[in-house]
Design a protein around this motif. Sequence first.
Motif, PDB file in Angstrom:
ATOM      1  N   ASN A  87       4.370 -10.633  -4.544  1.00  0.00           N
ATOM      2  CA  ASN A  87       4.517  -9.188  -4.394  1.00  0.00           C
ATOM      3  C   ASN A  87       3.182  -8.552  -4.021  1.00  0.00           C
ATOM      4  O   ASN A  87       2.140  -8.849  -4.629  1.00  0.00           O
ATOM      5  N   ALA A  88       3.183  -7.671  -3.029  1.00  0.00           N
ATOM      6  CA  ALA A  88       1.942  -7.071  -2.531  1.00  0.00           C
ATOM      7  C   ALA A  88       1.240  -6.245  -3.607  1.00  0.00           C
ATOM      8  O   ALA A  88       0.001  -6.248  -3.700  1.00  0.00           O
ATOM      9  N   GLU A  89       1.993  -5.533  -4.434  1.00  0.00           N
ATOM     10  CA  GLU A  89       1.373  -4.713  -5.471  1.00  0.00           C
ATOM     11  C   GLU A  89       0.703  -5.581  -6.534  1.00  0.00           C
ATOM     12  O   GLU A  89      -0.362  -5.223  -7.049  1.00  0.00           O
ATOM     13  N   VAL A  90       1.330  -6.697  -6.863  1.00  0.00           N
ATOM     14  CA  VAL A  90       0.727  -7.598  -7.837  1.00  0.00           C
ATOM     15  C   VAL A  90      -0.566  -8.199  -7.297  1.00  0.00           C
ATOM     16  O   VAL A  90      -1.560  -8.325  -8.017  1.00  0.00           O
ATOM     17  N   ARG A  91      -0.561  -8.553  -6.020  1.00  0.00           N
ATOM     18  CA  ARG A  91      -1.804  -9.071  -5.427  1.00  0.00           C
ATOM     19  C   ARG A  91      -2.892  -8.009  -5.453  1.00  0.00           C
ATOM     20  O   ARG A  91      -4.068  -8.323  -5.712  1.00  0.00           O
ATOM     21  N   GLU A  92      -2.529  -6.768  -5.188  1.00  0.00           N
ATOM     22  CA  GLU A  92      -3.502  -5.674  -5.247  1.00  0.00           C
ATOM     23  C   GLU A  92      -4.052  -5.524  -6.663  1.00  0.00           C
ATOM     24  O   GLU A  92      -5.264  -5.368  -6.866  1.00  0.00           O
TER      25      GLU A  92
END
Length: 554
Positions: A87-92
């Motif tokens: 998930n992009a938000e988790v990577r952020e």
Amino acid sequence: MNLSLLGTLLLFSGLTLGLAAPLVSRLSLDAAEKLLATVTLSLTGVFLVAWLVYTTGLPSKILWTLPVLALGGVIFSGPGFGAMWRNAEVRELGIGQVLVTLSCLGWLALVGSYSGGGWAADWFEHWERTRFFAERWPQDTLFLGRYPLTARPPLANVIAAAFLQLTRVEFVHYQVISTLLGSLVFLPAALLARRFGGRIAVAVLTVLLLVNPAFVQNATFAWTKLPAALFTLAAVYFFLRSQDGEAPRAAPVIFAATLAAGLLAHYSTGPYALLLGVAWIALGWDRRGDRVWLRSTAIAAGVGFLIIALWLGWSLAVYGTKGTLLSNSSITALGVQTESPLTKIALNLRDTFVPHFLRPLDQTLIAQSSPWGRWRDVFFQSYQLNLFLLFGSTAWLVILRELRRAGRETGARWVRFWGIFIAGAVVVGVAVHGNRDHWGLAHICLQPLLLLGISFLAARWSTLALPWKITVAIGVALDLAAGIVLHFWVQNHPANAVGIYNDSASMNFAAKLQHRVLFLNDVLTPPAALVLALVLALLIIAVARARAAMSRSA
């Protein structure tokens, strides 16, 4: 030794990300919420297992089941764990956490001896408390020769002791673990920033935390206030999530579990527990006849009570009612007060609101021959003890302005909630302190409020007019130079502490020498210029990521 420190980092990462993974992967939370729940519940799980081992007298080798369970948790949750990290938000969030943690560890590597205002001995007390659990000291031990075990709650010390028993029971490892625990407060702060202002706020928050003196100073001091703030902010987030129209069924339980864990990390969580408990009933009053709400409330309360009862029940059995309930310093201080409680609270509130340099004050605490140490302490006392400067030298102005603007944009129900919550946290957070403190008390119970404020500022950043952004930037330059760089420059020169810096600094350095305590700085002996360059590089990366995020959203 360096390899063992690397092992500590890997072990810490593995346990915090893996232990609760099988449970959390099955909950109806979004990916970012699952990350926060995994970290906080994993740490709670470490405490529960370590507490069981300690109180039952089981051999400490059983703690090796923790990394085995964590590895099994990652494997067992398989697709769910992988999906979370895709998930992009988790990577952020993950990148932001790495930047914050590495920066804190970098500053920590410069600390040759602790100093700053009146901060003395607390770090050694918590080192003793951690060894109490790791080495099973006698139960009548008095820490610093005066405080019984029950004067402080045990969770953060028990967690640290568990990690030390799996690595090495040495102060340098404890120091690193304390900073790792403290830096994790970024996660709940980031989810609150995202809730208030979207994904862009996470990148901005990373920058704001890297340059906030109160946060960096606390994250690198070996005590338990930031670990408590980690659980407190997680509880605030899941409390808010529980009030949403289609709230996940797990949110109330996680709210209660993290709030209970916060109380067991440091009693500064108490005011927030009181306020959130009252708010839960007030906001849910119209649903008091709803069986679903009643059942959810009962289950959540039961979970929180059970976690607290593990400590409270054992303490009552071992130390009795008086030893358990009347040993905290806020309680014992009540018997020696010369002024009335209301007068004490009013004066402490005044001194928390009005900076020390704007009122008459006995300066003996920071008296010293070093001009650098003197200026460091002037700024240190300002950033740590004043309610407004806690947020940064100019950031507080912008936060107040944005709170007023947000009040016009928000429904009356939530305006009342936040107004009562913020005012209540300040008043109760200062009132519960037993002693009269002429310098101010923002650093005791108001750190969760600091992180809430910084999260709110990050969420409002994209809507700020350019002059207000410049105002914050000017303040940030001062904060970084006077509140962080100067602070760690002084701590990096401990050989001059005795007789040159203030008495608290001399006491800390003398204790380090007397007890032959090795700091991370003693083990790594890094060139200060190199460390400074590295932490500034991390800040530049964080700024670049924030600018890129703002460009994408434009």
